[in-house]
Enzyme design. Structure first.
Site, short mmCIF file in Angstrom:
data_model
loop_
_atom_site.label_atom_id
_atom_site.label_comp_id
_atom_site.label_asym_id
_atom_site.label_seq_id
_atom_site.Cartn_x
_atom_site.Cartn_y
_atom_site.Cartn_z
N GLY A 302 41.61 16.37 -72.87
CA GLY A 302 41.04 16.31 -71.53
C GLY A 302 41.76 15.30 -70.67
N SER A 303 41.01 14.68 -69.78
CA SER A 303 41.63 13.87 -68.73
C SER A 303 42.28 12.58 -69.19
CB SER A 303 40.60 13.57 -67.64
OG SER A 303 40.20 14.76 -66.99
#
Length: 596
Positions: A302-303
């Protein structure tokens, strides 16, 4: 005349018999003589050896397994006197009653004990259950206080994990064969186990040693002691915070790693659920707590992975912090990619603000500017391996069962390049991410992580220190690293990582909220892997912290890296900086907020 003939015949018969007997005696004497000569010459050496095996007794002397301490010499694992509880079933008067009394003390099912104690065909049986049979002095005393006929205790050496389940997945445990399983017990088993000694002496027919007989003695070589990079105080703090987080968010699992970015030393590594190494047989469960999540599990990052894309874009000169773009959504290769807030975005914002708000659109645009070859190259330089291969690259941490990560195994489609730029569609390990971010924190050097700092010879006290190992001297320039640190400080001060902010220190970091893939394709909207990776103090980082929770409960409110993982990271950072006695930088919250 007839009588004379018969007498003469009898004399001949008697003479013949006498002669035959004499020949037999001579033959027997000759065979005995020849046999004695054969024994005294040809077979003498072999017979002497066989005799010596009867006269002599040889015993192995078990070595002590090496101890394990933290970086400050605080004991974590050591050998102590333990006991084997055994029984002579022929002397046990009431097996049923004995089983009932012993079962709660030994934590062995009553029926199992009853079967063993009822077997009158045995004179010696160890009372063990679930794979373990060595008990503590306290347990031994409880058993002996029962004063049961036929039950006795045998002193032996056993492993003591001083702080119970502390750092269980890093330490591992020792099985019935005295071999390490998991953690440093397995990875450094050859150094820890030592070599057995030997004693050989003469004994009589009853097996009793001659008091004045000669003997041969070879002392055991005791195992080497391990000095870990772990800090016990920090490890305690991390595990306490993880326990609280598991209770608060009712997560499926959790992991946390604390690393010194300047040399790759792992100061703490913890997973939940965990187990007790001293009682592994009853606390270790396959598929539940038998894996070191920090190094063996792979997830879509993810981020938090956006840090790699950001660093690459700055290094290549394609990141312009004050340039604007339209947030919300973007179509790439026929696929619509949205920002995490339902595609609403934040209107037209700068790329700096795009990083602060963790805009997927911003990073898709940065990925496009970099292009496939450059982005792939930087991902490899940061230690993840080539995403055009099917598997990634291990960090080389000195623990068993490290995973590599999973990638595409081919050139990327346009949409895959886009999703890779914000950490979707690839799978990496937590330790890979920690080391990549450590390279940003330390100015651009990628180190190999390690959990063992040195080994010590218990006989001589000689210390052999292991030096930190650099994987890549310069992943990015010091100038790029400084700019990334400054922007990540803004993420904590003004963006999605605000829950990780501390009053007395500047913190830099990045949140991650990854939807978990479904078995039938696509992503589950109700199952997330949330994480935060950051460092402090931001201007001169001393520690990098990674925290991840697997499937935290939505009932606790908003589920994201910012609302779940960042507060946990804040608590870990606070305790770690205090344990390391890092001088506070800031005196007030206002001073912290006004830095940017």
């Amino acid at each position: 005349m007839k009588g004379v003939v018969e007498m003469e015949g009898n004399r001949k018969t008697i003479k013949f018999r006498i002669l035959l007997v004499c020949l037999l005696i001579v033959g027997l004497a000759l065979s005995i003589t020849l046999r004695l000569l054969w024994i005294q010459t040809v077979e003498a050496s072999d017979l002497r050896k066989r005799a010596e095996k009867i006269w002599e007794k040889e015993e192995l002397i078990e070595p002590s397994r090496g101890s394990i301490t933290d970086r400050n010499g605080e004991p974590l694992v050591r050998d102590i006197v333990k006991y084997i509880i055994a029984a002579d079933p022929t002397q046990v008067e009431d097996p049923k009653k004995a089983a009932e009394k012993l079962s709660p003390i030994l934590n062995i099912p009553r029926d199992d004990l009853y079967r063993k104690l009822s077997n009158k065909g045995l004179r010696h049986v160890k009372l063990m259950g679930g794979g373990t049979y060595k008990v503590s002095r306290d347990v031994q005393k409880q058993v002996m206080d029962l004063k049961l006929e036929g039950i006795y205790a045998i002193p032996t050496v056993g492993r003591q994990y001083v702080e119970g389940n502390l750092a269980a997945h890093v330490l591992g445990f020792v099985n019935l064969d005295n071999s390490g399983v998991g953690g440093v017990e397995q990875r450094y088993n050859d150094q820890l186990k030592g070599e057995p000694g030997e004693i050989r002496f003469k004994k009589d027919a009853k097996g009793i040693r001659f008091s004045d007989g000669p003997e041969e003695f070879r002392p055991p070589r005791h195992g080497e002691d391990l000095i870990l990079t772990l800090d016990r105080e920090i490890q305690f703090h991390v595990e306490r915070v993880l326990d609280q987080a598991m209770d608060r968010y009712r997560a499926k699992g959790a992991t946390a790693i604390v690393v010194n970015p300047r040399n790759g030393d792992v100061l703490a590594m913890a997973n939940r659920p965990t187990f007790d190494p001293e009682r592994y047989a009853t606390t270790l469960e396959t598929g539940v707590n038998d894996v070191n999540i920090a190094i063996s599990n792979v997830y879509e990052p993810g981020s938090t992975f956006k840090i790699v894309t950001l660093a690459a874009a700055i290094e290549e000169g394609v990141f312009h912090p004050e340039q604007t773009f339209q947030s919300g959504s973007i179509r790439v290769g026929g696929r619509l990619i949205r920002d995490w807030n339902g595609g609403r975005g934040w209107g037209e914002i700068t790329y700096r603000e795009g990083v602060y708000q963790s805009s997927n659109v911003a990073f898709v645009l940065l990925g496009q500017r970099l292009g496939q070859d450059r982005l792939i190259g930087y991902i490899e330089r940061f230690g993840f391996g080539r995403i055009t291969d099917s598997a990634g690259r291990k960090t080389g941490i000195d623990l068993p069962a490290e995973a590599k990560g999973y990638f595409f195994g081919r050139r990327l489609y346009e949409s895959e390049l886009a999703t890779t730029s914000f950490g979707q569609g690839i799978a990496v390990t937590p330790i890979q991410q920690v080391m990549a971010v450590s390279a940003v924190a330390n100015g651009g050097t990628l180190y190999k992580p390690r959990v063992v700092k040195a080994v010590r010879d218990p006989q001589t006290g000689k210390l052999t220190e292991y030096k930190p190992k650099k994987v890549t001297e310069r992943v990015i320039s010091p100038e790029t690293a400084a700019q990334v640190r400054q922007i990540l400080t803004g993420v904590v001060e003004q963006g999605t990582g605000s829950e990780a902010a501390l009053k007395e220190y500047t913190v830099a970091g990045k949140t991650g909220t990854a939807q978990k893939p479904k078995n039938d394709g696509g992503y589950a909207s109700d199952r997330h892997f949330v994480s935060f990776v950051g460092f402090a103090p931001a201007e001169s980082p001393q520690v990098v912290v990674y925290v991840a929770l697997d499937e935290p409960s939505a009932e606790s409110g908003s589920v994201s890296g910012g609302t779940v993982a960042a507060p946990v990271a804040r608590e870990i950072l606070q305790g770690t900086l205090k344990a390391l006695r890092i001088k506070p930088q800031l005196s007030s919250l206002d001073e912290r907020v006004n830095l940017d």
